[in-house]
Design a protein around this motif. Structure first.
Motif, PDB file in Angstrom:
ATOM      1  N   ILE A  24      -0.445 -18.325  52.002  1.00 36.03           N
ATOM      2  CA  ILE A  24      -1.012 -17.724  50.785  1.00 36.03           C
ATOM      3  C   ILE A  24      -0.741 -18.623  49.582  1.00 36.03           C
ATOM      4  O   ILE A  24      -1.631 -18.874  48.771  1.00 36.03           O
ATOM      5  N   SER A  25       0.476 -19.146  49.471  1.00 34.66           N
ATOM      6  CA  SER A  25       0.812 -20.042  48.353  1.00 34.66           C
ATOM      7  C   SER A  25      -0.083 -21.267  48.364  1.00 34.66           C
ATOM      8  O   SER A  25      -0.609 -21.677  47.313  1.00 34.66           O
ATOM      9  N   LYS A  30      -4.890 -24.262  46.145  1.00 33.37           N
ATOM     10  CA  LYS A  30      -6.186 -24.904  46.394  1.00 33.37           C
ATOM     11  C   LYS A  30      -7.339 -24.185  45.708  1.00 33.37           C
ATOM     12  O   LYS A  30      -8.448 -24.687  45.674  1.00 33.37           O
ATOM     13  N   GLY A  31      -7.080 -22.976  45.195  1.00 35.05           N
ATOM     14  CA  GLY A  31      -8.135 -22.212  44.554  1.00 35.05           C
ATOM     15  C   GLY A  31      -8.954 -21.384  45.525  1.00 35.05           C
ATOM     16  O   GLY A  31      -9.968 -20.805  45.149  1.00 35.05           O
ATOM     17  N   ILE A  32      -8.528 -21.330  46.784  1.00 39.05           N
ATOM     18  CA  ILE A  32      -9.244 -20.553  47.802  1.00 39.05           C
ATOM     19  C   ILE A  32      -9.018 -19.067  47.589  1.00 39.05           C
ATOM     20  O   ILE A  32      -9.934 -18.265  47.738  1.00 39.05           O
ATOM     21  N   LEU A  33      -7.801 -18.701  47.240  1.00 37.35           N
ATOM     22  CA  LEU A  33      -7.465 -17.303  46.978  1.00 37.35           C
ATOM     23  C   LEU A  33      -7.265 -17.113  45.486  1.00 37.35           C
ATOM     24  O   LEU A  33      -6.830 -18.014  44.783  1.00 37.35           O
ATOM     25  N   SER A  34      -7.558 -15.936  45.008  1.00 37.04           N
ATOM     26  CA  SER A  34      -7.465 -15.659  43.576  1.00 37.04           C
ATOM     27  C   SER A  34      -6.013 -15.530  43.129  1.00 37.04           C
ATOM     28  O   SER A  34      -5.102 -15.334  43.937  1.00 37.04           O
ATOM     29  N   ASP A  35      -5.859 -15.584  41.838  1.00 35.88           N
ATOM     30  CA  ASP A  35      -4.538 -15.395  41.257  1.00 35.88           C
ATOM     31  C   ASP A  35      -4.007 -13.991  41.513  1.00 35.88           C
ATOM     32  O   ASP A  35      -2.806 -13.754  41.409  1.00 35.88           O
ATOM     33  N   ALA A  36      -4.886 -13.058  41.863  1.00 38.67           N
ATOM     34  CA  ALA A  36      -4.446 -11.698  42.174  1.00 38.67           C
ATOM     35  C   ALA A  36      -3.516 -11.692  43.384  1.00 38.67           C
ATOM     36  O   ALA A  36      -2.717 -10.766  43.553  1.00 38.67           O
TER      37      ALA A  36
END
Length: 79
Positions: A24-25, A30-36
Motif C-alpha cells: 500500500i505504501s 507511485k500515485g496508484i492509490l489515493s491519499d485516502a
C-alpha cells in the motif's frame, strides 16, 4: 482504562500485515492509490504498535516478504 478498538489488521499474521503495509505504501508513492489510503496505513501502524512491533520492522520486513512470494511463485510455475 479505555480499551482500544481492534481492527482487521490486528488479526492478520505479522508477515501478511508487513507485506500489505509495504504494498500500500509503495502504491501510494507511485500515485496508484489515493491519499485516502493513508487511513489504512495508520490502522496498520496502530496494529503493529499494539503488538509491540516497531514501524521500522514492518517497513523493512514487507519487501523481503514480497520477494519471497515472487520466488515461490516462480518455482511453482516451473513444476
Amino acid at each position: 482504562m479505555v480499551k482500544e478498538k481492534c481492527s482487521l489488521y490486528d488479526k492478520l499474521p505479522l508477515d501478511l500485515l508487513s507485506g500489505f503495509y509495504f504494498e500500500i505504501s509503495k502504491n501510494i508513492e507511485k500515485g496508484i492509490l489515493s491519499d485516502a489510503m493513508y487511513h489504512e496505513i495508520r490502522l496498520m501502524e496502530q496494529s503493529a504498535l499494539r503488538r509491540g512491533i516497531s514501524l521500522e520492522y514492518i517497513h523493512d520486513k514487507g519487501p523481503r516478504i514480497n520477494e519471497a512470494e515472487k520466488l515461490l511463485k516462480g518455482k511453482t510455475k516451473q513444476h
